[in-house]
Write an enzyme that holds these catalytic residues in place. Structure first.
Site, PDB file in Angstrom:
ATOM      1  N   ASP A  36       0.836  -1.200   0.000  1.00  0.00           N
ATOM      2  CA  ASP A  36       0.000   0.000   0.000  1.00  0.00           C
ATOM      3  C   ASP A  36       0.871   1.251   0.000  1.00  0.00           C
ATOM      4  OD1 ASP A  36      -2.032  -1.766   0.239  1.00  0.00           O
ATOM      5  OD2 ASP A  36      -2.920  -0.865   2.039  1.00  0.00           O
ATOM      6  N   TYR A  39       2.264   1.941  -3.350  1.00  0.00           N
ATOM      7  CA  TYR A  39       1.186   2.437  -4.204  1.00  0.00           C
ATOM      8  C   TYR A  39       0.896   3.908  -3.895  1.00  0.00           C
ATOM      9  CZ  TYR A  39      -3.508   3.246  -5.991  1.00  0.00           C
ATOM     10  OH  TYR A  39      -4.585   3.776  -6.630  1.00  0.00           O
ATOM     11  N   ASP A  40       0.780   4.214  -2.596  1.00  0.00           N
ATOM     12  CA  ASP A  40       0.488   5.594  -2.203  1.00  0.00           C
ATOM     13  C   ASP A  40       1.568   6.553  -2.697  1.00  0.00           C
ATOM     14  OD1 ASP A  40      -1.893   4.916  -1.009  1.00  0.00           O
ATOM     15  OD2 ASP A  40      -1.047   4.730   1.000  1.00  0.00           O
ATOM     16  N   LEU A  86     -11.280   7.882  -0.119  1.00  0.00           N
ATOM     17  CA  LEU A  86     -10.854   8.853   0.892  1.00  0.00           C
ATOM     18  C   LEU A  86      -9.501   9.417   0.508  1.00  0.00           C
ATOM     19  CD1 LEU A  86     -11.377   7.204   4.404  1.00  0.00           C
ATOM     20  CD2 LEU A  86     -12.329   9.351   3.604  1.00  0.00           C
ATOM     21  N   GLU A 116     -11.718   7.355  14.049  1.00  0.00           N
ATOM     22  CA  GLU A 116     -11.926   5.912  14.231  1.00  0.00           C
ATOM     23  C   GLU A 116     -10.921   5.112  13.425  1.00  0.00           C
ATOM     24  OE1 GLU A 116     -16.021   5.701  12.944  1.00  0.00           O
ATOM     25  OE2 GLU A 116     -15.367   5.181  10.927  1.00  0.00           O
ATOM     26  N   LYS A 118      -9.199   2.883  10.666  1.00  0.00           N
ATOM     27  CA  LYS A 118      -9.437   2.585   9.261  1.00  0.00           C
ATOM     28  C   LYS A 118      -9.212   1.091   9.122  1.00  0.00           C
ATOM     29  CE  LYS A 118      -8.165   4.010   4.618  1.00  0.00           C
ATOM     30  NZ  LYS A 118      -8.210   2.687   4.014  1.00  0.00           N
ATOM     31  N   ARG A 139     -18.211  -1.707  -3.561  1.00  0.00           N
ATOM     32  CA  ARG A 139     -18.050  -0.334  -4.006  1.00  0.00           C
ATOM     33  C   ARG A 139     -18.061  -0.227  -5.531  1.00  0.00           C
ATOM     34  NH1 ARG A 139     -13.227   3.573  -2.117  1.00  0.00           N
ATOM     35  NH2 ARG A 139     -11.932   2.131  -3.280  1.00  0.00           N
ATOM     36  N   GLU A 175     -16.942  -2.471   6.162  1.00  0.00           N
ATOM     37  CA  GLU A 175     -15.865  -3.260   5.553  1.00  0.00           C
ATOM     38  C   GLU A 175     -16.065  -4.726   5.888  1.00  0.00           C
ATOM     39  OE1 GLU A 175     -13.039  -1.657   3.918  1.00  0.00           O
ATOM     40  OE2 GLU A 175     -14.404   0.035   4.199  1.00  0.00           O
TER      41      GLU A 175
HETATM   42  S1  IVH Z   1     -15.588   6.410   5.986  1.00  0.00           S
HETATM   43  C1  IVH Z   1     -16.727   8.703   1.729  1.00  0.00           C
HETATM   44  N1  IVH Z   1     -14.484   4.969   7.805  1.00  0.00           N
HETATM   45  O1  IVH Z   1     -11.408   3.076   3.297  1.00  0.00           O
HETATM   46  C2  IVH Z   1     -15.746   7.809   2.357  1.00  0.00           C
HETATM   47  N2  IVH Z   1     -14.052   4.429   5.548  1.00  0.00           N
HETATM   48  O2  IVH Z   1      -9.505   4.193   1.530  1.00  0.00           O
HETATM   49  C3  IVH Z   1     -16.044   7.668   3.815  1.00  0.00           C
HETATM   50  N3  IVH Z   1     -12.610   2.499   5.249  1.00  0.00           N
HETATM   51  O3  IVH Z   1     -13.763   3.735   0.815  1.00  0.00           O
HETATM   52  C4  IVH Z   1     -15.505   6.410   4.280  1.00  0.00           C
HETATM   53  N4  IVH Z   1     -12.314   2.061   7.374  1.00  0.00           N
HETATM   54  O4  IVH Z   1     -14.134   1.660   2.326  1.00  0.00           O
HETATM   55  C5  IVH Z   1     -14.621   5.164   6.485  1.00  0.00           C
HETATM   56  N5  IVH Z   1     -13.563   3.762   9.550  1.00  0.00           N
HETATM   57  C6  IVH Z   1     -13.720   3.962   8.248  1.00  0.00           C
HETATM   58  C7  IVH Z   1     -13.102   3.133   7.282  1.00  0.00           C
HETATM   59  C8  IVH Z   1     -13.298   3.414   5.940  1.00  0.00           C
HETATM   60  C9  IVH Z   1     -12.034   1.692   6.133  1.00  0.00           C
HETATM   61  C10 IVH Z   1     -12.491   2.343   3.799  1.00  0.00           C
HETATM   62  C11 IVH Z   1     -13.676   2.781   3.026  1.00  0.00           C
HETATM   63  C12 IVH Z   1     -13.148   3.791   2.037  1.00  0.00           C
HETATM   64  C13 IVH Z   1     -11.708   3.426   1.982  1.00  0.00           C
HETATM   65  C14 IVH Z   1     -10.842   4.557   1.511  1.00  0.00           C
END
Ligand code: IVH
Length: 676
Positions: A36, A39-40, A86, A116, A118, A139, A175
């Site tokens: 990752d 990639y980033d 994101l 929170e 990720k 998605r 997720e």
């Molecule tokens: S909120 C509009 N909260 O990470 C996007 N996403 O890399 C708001 N993800 O597409 C997403 N943990 O699928 C949110 N605590 C979390 C998350 C989370 C994992 C995922 C999500 C997003 C992706 C982006």
């Protein structure tokens, strides 16, 4: 200046290709080739260049896209509210910029955020209508995703019904993931079975969700956790905290910890707390997500083409550790290809002890100038197989010699030769090199060749190790007393194996030809040869001129066949196999209607085929009676591989699955290439 802009333009083009390629590996196939973090870095460089050179930014840039996870075999569903990605950062300074931007935009100070974990999983959106669960969708490209409602049933921890009060329509986002314990259970089992290991829980979870084979998918435990609000009756929720309270009341699984904080500094300390806590979580967490708590403010902040302005991800650096490279061990594959593996002084990294890392090939060792005795920086970014990032040259003892890739096979001491067009080297001693023998006997016995039950890897290893078997012929000379000496062998198992060997003597001729392991002669060519010659000895005596007359056999394959039988060891083996009672003169029964070699067989497609689109390849296979699934398993009969094939190809090779190119596929299903 002109040159400068040319250089930038080329770099942008290259980066776009790379980012698109890796997007596809990650999202669509759940089989990333780089970490990752790597990639980033690529994506960030591309974004920066496009920002600095707006004249070069184009509408086709992958920077503007959300990766696409859609696969064939699932029906598409359009999200009521798009699922965006994101923005992310690895720097606290950029979190401050993010908060400042929002404060200016909204004209407010000390905004309230939710912080929170990720979750490193696969994004999914579940829909509830009238309080009932109706569907789960991936998605996809952000607008349309794959309907995975059927496979979502594999996940037990989600509510089917919401207690009142509830909104009329509600999309809960979250997720799908696999716990580290489940991931280790599956990989532990695969290690025992000699199957290729999965790289990380995220890919295994995503791969499982997308499996069309429900039975296999059902044997792996998946979990999910909710974190976000998708579409909802307008105005129903004022804040995320309120929404989270409802999720709790409805028994949705939620993240272990979240923090509600005013101002960015307290958010940054919350991230610090999370970094401590996350080590105890059941899933892998690669960062923190900050979101504006008030939904009204989220709406006012709005979003860019791909991501909301009201949320950002802070990603933790991949864990790195320095350790000493004790040795480089060279492994020999079935075709004799040599692959180097780093043997490391065991070191703790990301919760496990690491003692090996991949080194890819000779060129990679040279490029990084890796020397035995060096201190090396090892990185593990979610993957279980760590990689060597670089050598810590300051710590190098001056007397270390550059690594000299062996010029002899480490197993049999034969001089190695380069494989044409590849970075790898090969041991040419096909008949006397023990690891090659082990793998070749295994191949001879496998389902795609002689199909000898009970002759798995562990048994073959012992037979070769005790020098009871060096060639397939030796299998037919085995006696019960030989087998009784092997581990875990008793009266019954020995009888069963002898019976299976006896039965295999009557297999069709193509199986025997295939089992000989002639280079470049796959299953399709074996069938052509069996049908043309009807007899192994006739094939063994054929000339190149004779062979190239067969439609489907080209000069390179013809030469390979002649070279094979020209080797006296092989010629002798043919005589001995016949003397041992193998029927070497079976014809392949003519196919009627559906094609026998295809009927009911499972195919996996990977990479880009020269002429056929995936969809066409799939249709043709299905027309011939085969079925196409998404991932390689023991049950896969054929892997159809095109250009850029990656980990599926490696998995198939490890499992000894027949690998076909486009032409071989068409031969197998008796069709001409699309051009002809
Ligand atoms: S909120 C509009 N909260 O990470 C996007 N996403 O890399 C708001 N993800 O597409 C997403 N943990 O699928 C949110 N605590 C979390 C998350 C989370 C994992 C995922 C999500 C997003 C992706 C982006």
């Amino acid at each position: 200046m002109v040159e400068m802009s040319d250089e930038v333009e080329n770099r942008i083009r290259l980066l776009r290709e790379k980012v698109s390629h890796h997007d596809e590996r990650y999202y669509r196939y759940a089989e990333p080739e780089i970490s990752d973090r790597q990639y980033d870095r690529l994506k960030r460089e591309l974004e920066d260049l496009e920002r600095e050179h707006p004249e070069l930014a184009g509408p086709d840039s992958p920077v503007l896209e959300v990766g696409d996870d859609r696969l064939e075999g699932f029906s598409s569903y359009t999200h009521r509210l798009p699922m965006q990605s994101l923005d992310n950062t690895y720097r606290f300074g950029e979190l401050r910029d993010f908060a400042n931007r929002l404060e200016r935009l909204l004209g407010e100070n000390e905004l309230e955020f939710v912080v929170e974990p990720k979750i490193d999983g696969m994004a999914v959106s579940t829909t509830y209508e009238g309080g009932r669960f109706v569907r789960a969708v991936t998605r996809g490209n952000g607008t349309q995703g794959d309907d995975i409602t059927a496979n979502f049933a594999l996940i037990r921890n989600y509510p089917k019904i919401l207690a009142a009060p509830h909104p009329e329509i509600l999309e809960v986002r979250g997720e799908i993931f696999m716990t580290l314990a489940e991931f280790e259970r599956i990989n532990g089992w695969r290690l025992k079975e000699g199957l290729p290991l999965f790289a990380n829980p995220r890919n295994l979870a995503a791969g499982t969700v997308k499996m069309l084979d429900r039975k296999e998918a059902g044997s792996r435990r998946l979990t999910w956790v909710s974190h976000g609000l998708g579409y909802c009756d307008p105005g129903y929720y004022g804040t995320l905290t309120k929404f989270f309270q409802d999720l709790k009341r409805w028994n949705f699984p939620q993240v272990e910890n979240h923090w509600v904080r005013r101002g960015i500094a307290p958010c940054i300390s919350a991230i610090g707390e999370l970094d401590e806590l996350r080590r105890g979580y059941a899933y892998s967490t690669d960062g923190a997500v900050l979101k504006l708590n008030r939904i009204g403010w989220q709406i006012r902040a709005g979003s860019t083409a791909k991501a909301p302005r009201w949320a950002i991800a802070y990603k933790f650096e991949a864990e790195q550790v320095v350790t000493r490279l004790l040795d480089i061990s060279i492994q020999v594959g079935r075709t004799g290809a040599l692959s180097p593996v780093a043997i490391l002084e065991p070191v703790k990294l990301g919760g496990t002890t690491v003692s090996r890392a991949t080194l890819h090939n000779r060129d990679e060792i040279a490029r990084k100038d890796v020397r035995v005795g060096d201190f090396v920086k090892v990185e593990k970014a979610g993957e279980i197989i760590p990689a060597i990032v670089e050598v810590v040259t300051d710590k190098r003892a001056s007397e270390l010699a550059p690594y000299a890739f062996p010029t002899k096979c480490p197993a049999c001491q034969t001089a190695v030769i380069p494989i044409e067009g590849e970075a790898a080297l090969r041991c040419p001693n096909t008949t006397g090199c023990p690891p090659q023998i082990r793998r070749r006997i295994g191949f001879f016995a496998s389902r795609q060749c002689m199909d000898i039950e009970g002759l798995g890897e562990a048994v073959v290893d012992q037979l070769v190790g005790r020098e009871l078997v060096a060639s397939p012929v030796d299998l037919y000379g085995l006696e019960k007393k030989d087998l009784l000496e092997l581990d875990k062998f008793a009266d019954k198992s020995a009888d069963n194996l002898l019976k299976a060997l006896e039965e295999s003597k009557d297999r069709e001729l193509w199986r025997l030809i295939h089992g000989l392991g002639i280079q470049r002669v796959g299953m399709a060519a074996s069938k052509l040869l069996a049908n043309t010659f009807l007899d192994l000895e006739k094939l063994a005596g054929a000339t190149v001129d004779h062979l190239i007359e067969i439609e489907g056999i080209g000069p390179i394959v013809a030469q390979s066949i002649v070279t094979f039988f020209g080797d006296p060891t092989h010629a002798k083996m043919v005589h001995e196999l016949i003397a041992a009672g193998l029927s070497a003169s079976h014809a392949l029964p003519k196919p009627s209607g559906s094609i026998q070699a295809v009927d009911g067989k499972t195919f996996v497609l990977t990479g880009v085929l020269p002429n056929l689109k995936r969809k066409e390849a799939r249709e043709r296979i299905e027309k011939a009676g085969g079925k196409v699934v998404g991932s390689v398993s023991k049950k896969t009969a054929y892997l159809v591989a095109g250009e850029k094939a990656g980990s599926k190809l490696r998995a198939a090779e490890k499992l000894g699955i027949e690998i076909l190119g486009e032409r071989e596929l068409l031969e197998l299903i008796n069709e001409k290439t699309p051009e002809s």
